[in-house]
Design an enzyme around this catalytic site. Structure first.
Site, short mmCIF file in Angstrom:
data_model
loop_
_atom_site.label_atom_id
_atom_site.label_comp_id
_atom_site.label_asym_id
_atom_site.label_seq_id
_atom_site.Cartn_x
_atom_site.Cartn_y
_atom_site.Cartn_z
N CYS A 1 -25.38 34.37 14.76
CA CYS A 1 -24.88 35.24 15.82
C CYS A 1 -23.76 34.49 16.54
O CYS A 1 -23.99 33.37 17.02
CB CYS A 1 -26.03 35.54 16.77
SG CYS A 1 -25.56 36.45 18.25
N CYS B 1 -18.42 39.28 14.75
CA CYS B 1 -19.81 39.54 15.14
C CYS B 1 -20.54 39.81 13.84
O CYS B 1 -20.02 40.54 12.98
CB CYS B 1 -19.87 40.76 16.06
SG CYS B 1 -21.54 41.42 16.30
N1 DGL Z 1 -24.51 39.79 16.04
C1 DGL Z 1 -24.09 39.23 17.27
C2 DGL Z 1 -22.84 38.35 17.16
O1 DGL Z 1 -22.51 37.87 16.08
C3 DGL Z 1 -24.03 39.95 18.55
C4 DGL Z 1 -24.25 41.34 18.80
C5 DGL Z 1 -24.81 41.54 20.18
O2 DGL Z 1 -26.01 41.36 20.29
O3 DGL Z 1 -24.05 41.85 21.12
O4 DGL Z 1 -22.19 38.07 18.15
#
Ligand code: DGL
Length: 290
Positions: free
Chosen positions: A80, A193
């Site tokens: 993430c 993301c």
């Molecule tokens: N998948 C996450 C990232 O790579 C974030 C998404 C979120 O929870 O806002 O930042």
């Protein structure tokens, strides 16, 4: 600092994200290291991370890391971007002996791929505001005379959490975020993301409708898996794979059914999933522990 029992080469790798986005990274890890057992934690009960204060994301991330380590993880992947900005240094301080890999938007590969020096970056608002990202942007922009066009994508990870990969609402949101970047000349788009690789088909359709330019999409899942493989080799803790097929197990702070469905619809994997309630530590407690 926590005392942990020493992991062995057949111990699993712990991977986590605010929700299902990290499955886009797990997919590359499983493809490159098919003999490794994987534990995946989706913090869907607390998603999205992108609109939460940094200390809240850091506390959740530390609690999840502790859970995965207690389950025997021999390495951690913070799948993430938002949690990497908020928590990776704290996690490294907490587990100095574990191989730990984070994710950051692929600005360097994007700079290398761009032919006209205009790169659009799609990410959560908090990733784009983080000091780590600003430093990286400065470095890459100066080195390659690249113009980065930043686009915070509020709400997009939530749509993907809901499984709405190509609904009218998701398509309209994507158009609102992407078309202005294309209008400004971007020939490369960074998926900053880990949720966003699941909507590349819709992004591709929007790009084709908006411009004749070839537009490259940059996802770092593959590079993250390669870095993990390097760290496992360096620490001599890669699984030789002699003990049967790899196990993939899911954990979630929301509904087990929703994560099982995400595993099968997004990756075609049937994985057992359990619901977990984590008692988070405050950052003050965590700092005292280190
Ligand atoms: N998948 C996450 C990232 O790579 C974030 C998404 C979120 O929870 O806002 O930042």
């Amino acid at each position: 600092m926590e005392t942990i029992s020493l992991p062995t080469p057949t111990s699993p790798i712990g991977i986590f994200d605010s929700g299902v986005g990290g499955l886009s990274v797990l997919r590359h890890i499983h493809a490159q290291l098919p003999q490794e057992h994987l534990l995946y934690f989706a913090d869907s009960g607390f998603a999205p991370y992108g609109d939460k204060p940094e200390h809240v994301v850091a506390e959740r991330s530390l609690a999840i890391a502790a859970f995965l380590v207690a389950r025997g993880a021999k390495a951690l992947v913070v799948a993430c971007n938002t949690a990497t900005v908020a928590a990776i240094s704290l996690i490294r301080q907490h587990y100095p002996d574990l191989p730990i890999v984070g994710v950051e938007p692929g600005l360097k590969p994007a700079a290398a791929a761009s032919r006209n020096g205009k790169v659009g970056v799609l990410a959560t608002e908090s990733t784009l505001a983080g000091a780590k990202f600003l430093q990286l942007r400065e470095q890459v922009a100066l080195a390659g005379k690249i113009e980065f066009l930043l686009q915070g994508c509020t709400g997009l990870a939530d749509q993907i959490e809901l499984g709405e990969l190509d609904s009218a609402a998701t398509t309209a949101m994507l158009e609102r975020y992407i078309v202005p970047l294309l209008d400004q000349g971007a020939d490369t788009l960074v998926l900053g993301c880990t949720h966003y690789p699941f909507v590349t088909a819709s992004i591709g359709a929007i790009v084709r409708a908006a411009t004749d330019r070839e537009v490259a999409l940059i996802d770092t899942g593959d590079a993250v898996a390669r870095q993990l493989a390097r760290l496992l080799t360096a620490a001599a803790c890669g699984n030789p794979g002699s003990q049967g097929p790899a196990r993939i197990e899911g954990f979630t702070s929301a509904s087990a059914t929703a994560l099982s469905v995400a595993f099968s619809s997004l990756l075609g994997i049937n994985a057992p999933v359990s619901e977990v309630e984590l008692a988070g530590k405050s950052l003050a407690q965590v700092n005292l522990d280190i």
